[in-house]
Write an enzyme that holds these catalytic residues in place. Structure first.
Site, PDB file in Angstrom:
ATOM      1  N   LYS A 186       0.737  -1.170   0.001  1.00 56.39           N
ATOM      2  CA  LYS A 186       0.244  -0.057   0.099  1.00 56.39           C
ATOM      3  C   LYS A 186       0.772   1.320  -0.023  1.00 56.39           C
ATOM      4  CE  LYS A 186      -3.850  -2.274  -0.004  1.00 56.39           C
ATOM      5  NZ  LYS A 186      -4.100  -3.379   0.144  1.00 56.39           N
TER       6      LYS A 186
HETATM    7  C1  PLP Z   1      -5.264  -4.403   0.785  1.00 56.30           C
HETATM    8  C2  PLP Z   1      -6.817  -4.200   0.690  1.00 56.30           C
HETATM    9  C3  PLP Z   1      -7.539  -4.615   1.631  1.00 56.30           C
HETATM   10  C4  PLP Z   1      -7.110  -5.295   2.998  1.00 56.30           C
HETATM   11  O1  PLP Z   1      -5.873  -4.594   3.756  1.00 56.30           O
HETATM   12  P1  PLP Z   1      -4.942  -5.580   4.510  1.00 56.30           P
HETATM   13  O2  PLP Z   1      -4.193  -4.817   5.228  1.00 56.30           O
HETATM   14  O3  PLP Z   1      -4.214  -6.611   3.452  1.00 56.30           O
HETATM   15  O4  PLP Z   1      -5.719  -6.701   5.230  1.00 56.30           O
HETATM   16  C5  PLP Z   1      -8.820  -4.412   1.847  1.00 56.30           C
HETATM   17  N1  PLP Z   1      -9.499  -3.557   0.858  1.00 56.30           N
HETATM   18  C6  PLP Z   1      -8.631  -3.089  -0.405  1.00 56.30           C
HETATM   19  C7  PLP Z   1      -9.274  -2.642  -1.441  1.00 56.30           C
HETATM   20  C8  PLP Z   1      -7.371  -3.684  -0.381  1.00 56.30           C
HETATM   21  O5  PLP Z   1      -6.678  -3.477  -1.587  1.00 56.30           O
END
Ligand code: PLP
Length: 400
Positions: A186
């Site tokens: 992210k």
């Molecule tokens: C990455 C992601 C999540 C979940 O995040 P994690 O920290 O990996 O649990 C939820 N929604 C979207 C759209 C994502 O890209």
């Protein structure tokens, strides 16, 4: 996807503050922690950055969705509407609280289509989760207007769009609450981690209690007292080291986005020379967090031809219609009702009755749009040589 690219001295310094006290934990140890509350500080800074009143840090973006849905009181018997182009985590969280996910089409924003949203609202709809996919805005104002008309809360899944905005207002701050992820890919990362932001004190209180077994932190800020419990909770507490990294990464977020926007603009110029190309509709180009660059061709055949040319130059782009983690028709475990429970839950009720069946042909508009769309991840340290080579490949693909 750059958070990991620029991990440096700033993060190390914040982490050392934690290691110097030896208090790795978010709550208690007040005598030893020397006033260091990294998770609490991260929550306050992140909420303030987004222009909201409260932040609740948790262990992941998926946990953030679950904690928020719980705090909104969503559970069995409820339907939650989200879009058919998202990461599986969005609907995993909906199942996790016992509700049923309902999927809408995406439009040229590559996010929730408000026209289809209207058609999918029923008397059971208790929450709407638009996702700001690939770093850019859903039609959040239109979606909010529809939701408000029906008295349904909006939870923005902002996992992929931290720092994104519309006319200066941060994504995640439009709805009742917004969730974020700080996982490895992210825009900003804490290793693993997540956050929920809101302006609603009562909602924050419920989240704060739920993610820590029911402990009331409003009465004991930063600590936990001998108070009773209002409801059954769970444990999604963030660690101090994650909070420390978050503080350092947040301070870099705007400059990360600026660097990505610059790189993305070069790719866009080059792709603009492909005859027939169109670009993803952005609600506000200035507020794009620019973690991805999406462009569409005339149709699926044209898209394949262009991508074949790009592949031959080793710059093949992602076609999300073929991606098994992000697009509804490729989620075979959802479509086939595959679950680890012996009872068949969440797809079956006890007694063997099916709770929900998913039609693979449900989202033709999304398939058409994603089928002709190519996507590149954009990062900070792309380097001018790499960018020049990508641009040359795009220009060449235009005459393919
Ligand atoms: C990455 C992601 C999540 C979940 O995040 P994690 O920290 O990996 O649990 C939820 N929604 C979207 C759209 C994502 O890209």
């Amino acid at each position: 996807m750059p958070g990991f690219e620029i991990f440096g001295e700033e993060e190390k310094k914040e982490i050392m503050d934690v290691l110097d006290t030896g208090v790795l934990f978010r709550y208690e140890f007040n005598d030893q922690r020397n006033g260091v509350f990294k998770v609490k500080e991260f929550e306050e800074k992140f909420a303030h950055y987004c222009g909201t009143s409260y932040g609740q840090a948790v262990t992941s973006g998926t946990a953030a969705l679950k904690v928020a849905l719980n705090a909104l009181g969503i559970g069995p018997g409820d339907e939650v509407i989200t879009q058919g182009f998202t990461f599986v985590a969005t609907w995993e969280a909906i199942f996790e609280v016992g509700a049923i996910p309902v999927f809408t089409e995406v439009d040229t924003t590559l996010n929730m289509d408000p026209v289809d949203l209207k058609k999918k609202i029923t008397s059971k709809t208790k929450c709407i989760i638009p996702v700001h996919m690939l770093g850019a805005q859903a039609r959040i104002k239109e979606i909010l207007a529809i939701a408000t008309e029906h008295g349904i809360p909006v939870l923005e899944d902002t996992a992929q769009a931290a720092g994104g905005k519309i006319e200066g207002k941060h994504l995640g701050s439009f709805g009742k609450c917004g969730t974020f992820s700080f996982d490895s890919v992210k825009t900003m990362t804490t290793g693993e981690g997540g956050m929920v932001i809101t302006d609603d004190l009562e909602l924050w209180r419920a989240m704060s209690e739920y993610q820590d077994h029911g402990h009331d932190h409003e009465v004991n800020p930063g600590g936990r007292g001998g108070e009773g419990r209002r409801f059954v909770g769970f444990n999604y507490r963030m660690m101090e080291i994650q909070g420390a990294i978050g503080i350092a990464q947040l301070a870099k977020l705007d400059s990360m986005i600026a660097a990505q926007q610059k790189n993305k603009a070069k790719l866009k110029d080059a792709a603009g020379q492909i005859p027939g190309v169109t670009f993803r509709h952005l609600m506000d180009e200035k507020g794009d967090s620019a973690t991805f660059f999406a462009f569409s061709l005339l149709d699926r055949d044209h898209c394949t031809k262009v991508n074949d040319s790009l592949k031959s130059d080793s710059f093949g782009a992602i076609n999300f219609a073929e991606n098994s983690w992000h697009f509804y028709p490729k989620w075979e475990h959802l479509l086939e009702g595959k679950t680890i429970t012996r009872s068949g839950y969440p797809f079956m009720e006890s007694g063997g009755k099916r709770r929900v069946v998913y039609d693979p042909e449900l989202l033709p508009q999304s398939a058409e749009i994603l089928g002709k769309t190519l996507i590149y991840p954009v990062s900070i340290n792309m380097g001018s040589e790499l960018l020049d080579n990508m641009c040359r490949a795009l220009e060449k693909a235009g005459s393919a």
